[in-house]
Write a protein that holds these residues in place. Structure first.
Motif, PDB file in Angstrom:
ATOM      1  N   GLU A 105       0.807  -1.220   0.000  1.00  0.00           N
ATOM      2  CA  GLU A 105       0.000   0.000   0.000  1.00  0.00           C
ATOM      3  C   GLU A 105       0.844   1.275   0.000  1.00  0.00           C
ATOM      4  OE1 GLU A 105      -2.789  -0.246   3.203  1.00  0.00           O
ATOM      5  OE2 GLU A 105      -4.015  -1.759   2.203  1.00  0.00           O
ATOM      6  N   ASP A 107       0.041  14.024 -15.405  1.00  0.00           N
ATOM      7  CA  ASP A 107      -0.352  13.817 -14.013  1.00  0.00           C
ATOM      8  C   ASP A 107       0.592  12.783 -13.406  1.00  0.00           C
ATOM      9  OD1 ASP A 107      -1.650  13.030 -11.604  1.00  0.00           O
ATOM     10  OD2 ASP A 107      -3.565  13.701 -12.431  1.00  0.00           O
ATOM     11  N   LEU A 108       1.086  13.052 -12.210  1.00  0.00           N
ATOM     12  CA  LEU A 108       1.997  12.112 -11.564  1.00  0.00           C
ATOM     13  C   LEU A 108       1.345  10.752 -11.339  1.00  0.00           C
ATOM     14  CD1 LEU A 108       3.842  14.331  -8.909  1.00  0.00           C
ATOM     15  CD2 LEU A 108       4.643  13.606 -11.168  1.00  0.00           C
ATOM     16  N   GLU A 109       0.033  10.740 -11.210  1.00  0.00           N
ATOM     17  CA  GLU A 109      -0.674   9.473 -11.011  1.00  0.00           C
ATOM     18  C   GLU A 109      -0.579   8.563 -12.233  1.00  0.00           C
ATOM     19  OE1 GLU A 109      -2.065   8.405  -8.363  1.00  0.00           O
ATOM     20  OE2 GLU A 109      -2.403  10.144  -7.070  1.00  0.00           O
ATOM     21  N   ASP A 110      -0.237   9.130 -13.391  1.00  0.00           N
ATOM     22  CA  ASP A 110      -0.213   8.342 -14.625  1.00  0.00           C
ATOM     23  C   ASP A 110       1.104   7.604 -14.846  1.00  0.00           C
ATOM     24  OD1 ASP A 110      -2.788   9.184 -15.195  1.00  0.00           O
ATOM     25  OD2 ASP A 110      -2.127  10.895 -16.392  1.00  0.00           O
ATOM     26  N   TYR A 111       2.109   7.887 -14.041  1.00  0.00           N
ATOM     27  CA  TYR A 111       3.400   7.215 -14.208  1.00  0.00           C
ATOM     28  C   TYR A 111       3.370   5.821 -13.588  1.00  0.00           C
ATOM     29  CZ  TYR A 111       5.517  11.594 -15.774  1.00  0.00           C
ATOM     30  OH  TYR A 111       5.829  12.728 -16.479  1.00  0.00           O
ATOM     31  N   GLU A 129       4.503  11.696  -2.608  1.00  0.00           N
ATOM     32  CA  GLU A 129       3.652  12.517  -1.759  1.00  0.00           C
ATOM     33  C   GLU A 129       3.914  13.976  -2.121  1.00  0.00           C
ATOM     34  OE1 GLU A 129       1.367  11.717   0.388  1.00  0.00           O
ATOM     35  OE2 GLU A 129       1.702   9.583   0.783  1.00  0.00           O
ATOM     36  N   GLU A 130       2.988  14.831  -1.763  1.00  0.00           N
ATOM     37  CA  GLU A 130       3.157  16.266  -1.971  1.00  0.00           C
ATOM     38  C   GLU A 130       2.886  16.992  -0.658  1.00  0.00           C
ATOM     39  OE1 GLU A 130       1.797  17.816  -5.966  1.00  0.00           O
ATOM     40  OE2 GLU A 130       0.621  15.961  -5.853  1.00  0.00           O
ATOM     41  N   TYR A 176      10.047  12.781 -17.519  1.00  0.00           N
ATOM     42  CA  TYR A 176       9.087  13.676 -16.866  1.00  0.00           C
ATOM     43  C   TYR A 176       8.489  14.675 -17.853  1.00  0.00           C
ATOM     44  CZ  TYR A 176       7.169  17.348 -13.947  1.00  0.00           C
ATOM     45  OH  TYR A 176       6.332  18.276 -13.383  1.00  0.00           O
ATOM     46  N   THR A 217       2.678   4.465  -1.225  1.00  0.00           N
ATOM     47  CA  THR A 217       2.478   5.345  -2.362  1.00  0.00           C
ATOM     48  C   THR A 217       3.783   5.516  -3.133  1.00  0.00           C
ATOM     49  OG1 THR A 217       2.955   7.312  -1.055  1.00  0.00           O
ATOM     50  CG2 THR A 217       0.669   6.587  -1.136  1.00  0.00           C
ATOM     51  N   LEU A 218       3.700   6.076  -4.334  1.00  0.00           N
ATOM     52  CA  LEU A 218       4.887   6.323  -5.153  1.00  0.00           C
ATOM     53  C   LEU A 218       5.409   7.741  -4.996  1.00  0.00           C
ATOM     54  CD1 LEU A 218       3.740   4.430  -8.343  1.00  0.00           C
ATOM     55  CD2 LEU A 218       5.518   3.713  -6.734  1.00  0.00           C
TER      56      LEU A 218
END
Length: 223
Positions: free
Chosen positions: A124, A153-157, A129-130, A148, A126-127
């Motif tokens: 679980e 969107d960072l979620e797409d990597y 955080e912000e 990059y 995450t890859l």
């Protein structure tokens, strides 16, 4: 206060020493930027501790990502008694030689419920955080972001994108954020700073120190 740390690599005692040094409390936040496991002898103790802290957020490193897969396969083998395939054996052998032996040994000593808890925690992670601190945006990840694209969107990597291309300290990756990473041990053995970037891995896996940075004050701590 908001703190960042990376590459603990199973050095639980040094982690506890750092928390004592910064007087870490419930009012604080801590981001751990990957490679929790391998090399050190206390990866399972570290995960058990992190998993119950509501104000600590951990990001996956490549060692964590690989360990999750290797340990899940090992746990499945223990439960079923099945013989693993050749590909898994080869990957397990490489992992063990590259720091995973201590993690595997510690995992084997756990009971079934504890093993399940460790796997759940690792899977679980995450890859990235912000965080926003004093009006400044930080992107917190393990190594870098391959190919990059500022419009993406960072979620797409993919997970591998966050592990395969270490951040270049001479090149600013994001115009609107400071990128904070671990992964590559710094030459000085201390926290180092690049163009819009901060590097936290102080080489604890190879006998160096564990570094921690307070984002509000810029103060560095070491154990």
């Amino acid at each position: 206060m908001t703190y960042v740390i990376a590459n603990i690599h199973g050095n639980y005692q040094k982690f506890k020493d750092l928390l004592a040094e910064i007087s870490f409390g419930e009012q604080d936040l801590l981001y751990v930027l990957g490679d929790l496991v391998d090399y050190g002898e206390e990866s399972m103790e570290l995960i058990a501790d992190l998993s119950i802290r509501l104000n600590v957020y951990s990001v996956a490193g490549e060692h964590d990502f690989l360990a999750a897969r290797m340990l899940k396969g090992f746990d499945r083998m223990l439960k079923s008694g099945a013989t693993p395939d050749a590909e898994y054996i080869a990957e397990m052998t490489r992992w063990v030689k590259e720091g995973g032996q201590s993690t595997l040994d510690a995992f084997r000593s756990l009971d079934e419920d504890q093993r399940e808890g460790v796997l759940e925690y690792l899977e679980e992670l995450t890859l990235f955080e912000e965080a926003e601190v004093k009006g400044k945006r930080y992107v917190l990840l393990h190594a870098g972001i391959a190919d990059y694209d500022p419009d993406a969107d960072l979620e797409d990597y993919l997970p591998e994108d966050f592990f395969s291309e270490p951040l270049d300290p001479a090149v600013r990756l994001m115009e609107d954020a400071t990128v904070v990473v671990g992964h590559t041990p710094t030459a000085s053995g201390k926290i180092e700073y690049g163009e819009g970037s901060i590097f936290l891995d102080c080489g604890v896996a190879n006998g160096g120190r564990l570094g921690c940075l307070c984002l509000e004050t810029g103060k560095e701590y070491y154990a």
